[in-house]
Design an enzyme around this catalytic site. Structure first.
Site, PDB file in Angstrom:
ATOM      1  N   SER A 138       0.816  -1.211   0.000  1.00 52.07           N
ATOM      2  CA  SER A 138       0.000   0.000   0.000  1.00 52.07           C
ATOM      3  C   SER A 138       0.849   1.260   0.000  1.00 52.07           C
ATOM      4  O   SER A 138       0.357   2.340  -0.298  1.00 52.07           O
ATOM      5  CB  SER A 138      -0.941   0.016   1.206  1.00 52.07           C
ATOM      6  OG  SER A 138      -0.192   0.067   2.396  1.00 52.07           O
TER       7      SER A 138
ATOM      8  N   LYS B 259       0.941   4.452   6.984  1.00 56.06           N
ATOM      9  CA  LYS B 259       0.443   5.262   5.871  1.00 56.06           C
ATOM     10  C   LYS B 259       1.010   6.678   5.994  1.00 56.06           C
ATOM     11  O   LYS B 259       1.662   7.009   6.975  1.00 56.06           O
ATOM     12  CB  LYS B 259      -1.116   5.348   5.901  1.00 56.06           C
ATOM     13  CG  LYS B 259      -1.815   4.012   5.805  1.00 56.06           C
ATOM     14  CD  LYS B 259      -1.866   3.494   4.380  1.00 56.06           C
ATOM     15  CE  LYS B 259      -2.571   2.144   4.307  1.00 56.06           C
ATOM     16  NZ  LYS B 259      -1.717   1.007   4.651  1.00 56.06           N
TER      17      LYS B 259
END
Lengths: 159, 154
Positions: B38, B87
């Site tokens: 990701s 993230k």
């Protein structure tokens, strides 16, 4: 000889350094994984807690149950640590009056997975999940176990 | 007996070492693996898991939760508190994020996180802004594999 003075001084400094590291680490692990003291004040938990201040012991070991009084990081400010009661666990339906000053209109919310719903015992003066919503489990820091001060109220914090 | 005291001494030293190591990992910095793609190509640009990046996570930033747009952070999932994600912060409190349907304001005390690989990332576009208190540290460097040693800019 001059060098043996520095040898001894160095050894003493190292010993003290290791001792400081041991004490600091022991305190960190105890307060972060077992239990820690906290100072709670404000009107939102009357009559369970005094508005003028309480020194309490909070523990991090138990799984949360409905009715527990908890310390948590506020979703509105990670540097603030409010104390409120867990009124709903994940999956529970909680109902609350949206704007008590305005009317009696109420809403019902299902507490999402991984969250808890917290409210102060003195709902008239408490900023809690009715304002900032359900609190993710990871923000909860500990469950209030015992009041240490004021001394006349020394004892467990009840459900 | 000699062997008993030896075992006891070793156990004491190991226990103390463990406690000090745990404190360093919680307070100063720790090394964690990055799983999934990701955050590709910043982390794990290839797909094979034996080449997963290991990153250095700084914990000093947790003293007063001072973060900025662009920081790569480790945080606990809002719905599964034992799972941790890595993230990038793309929105700080008060900033506006445009999603598919409309424009969202990031509330006070929260941040909007997204993976660098938008096509393959479960992030704030799905679970909304996350409270800053869920953040467990800021990623500052890639420390393994040696050929990918690098500093992560903020």
């Amino acid at each position: 000889m001059a060098s043996s003075f520095w040898n001894i001084a160095y050894q003493q400094a190292m010993k003290s350094g290791v001792l400081v590291a041991k004490v600091y680490s022991f305190l960190h692990v105890t307060t972060n994984y077992l239990a820690f003291p906290a100072y709670a004040f404000g009107p939102s938990m009357i009559p369970t807690l005094h508005p003028s201040g309480n020194v309490v012991l909070a523990e991090r070991i138990s799984k949360l149950s409905r009715g527990d009084v908890v310390v948590f990081q506020s979703p509105e400010d990670p540097n603030k640590l409010p104390t409120k009661r867990v009124v709903g666990l994940e999956g529970d339906s909680v109902s609350f009056v949206v704007d008590p000053g305005k009317n009696d209109e109420s809403r019902t919310i299902v507490v999402p997975k991984g969250h808890v719903w917290v409210e102060g015992d003195y709902t008239q003066n408490s900023r809690d999940s009715r304002s900032f919503g359900p609190v993710p489990y990871a923000l909860v820091q500990g469950r209030l176990l015992w009041r240490v001060w004021p001394f006349q109220d020394f004892g467990p914090i009840g459900s | 007996m000699g062997i008993q005291t030896l075992i006891w001494q070793v156990t004491k030293k190991a226990f103390t070492g463990g406690i000090i190591g745990l404190t360093i990992s919680d307070r100063f910095c720790s090394v964690v693996p990055v799983r999934g793609d990701s955050m590709s190509p910043t982390f794990n640009p290839q797909r094979d898991s034996y080449l997963d990046d290991y990153v250095l996570v700084d914990k000093f930033c947790l003293k007063d939760y001072k973060f900025a747009r662009g920081d790569v952070v480790v945080f606990s999932s809002p719905s599964h508190y034992k799972e941790r994600y890595i993230k990038r912060i793309v929105g700080m409190p008060g900033e506006w994020i445009s999603s598919t349907e409309d424009v969202i304001r990031v509330p006070e005390g929260h941040c909007w996180v997204e993976g660098d690989n938008k096509a393959s990332s479960l992030d704030s576009r799905t679970f909304g802004p996350i409270p800053l208190g869920l953040i467990g540290g800021r990623v500052t460097r890639v420390v393994w594999p040696p050929q990918r040693l690098s500093k992560i800019g903020g």
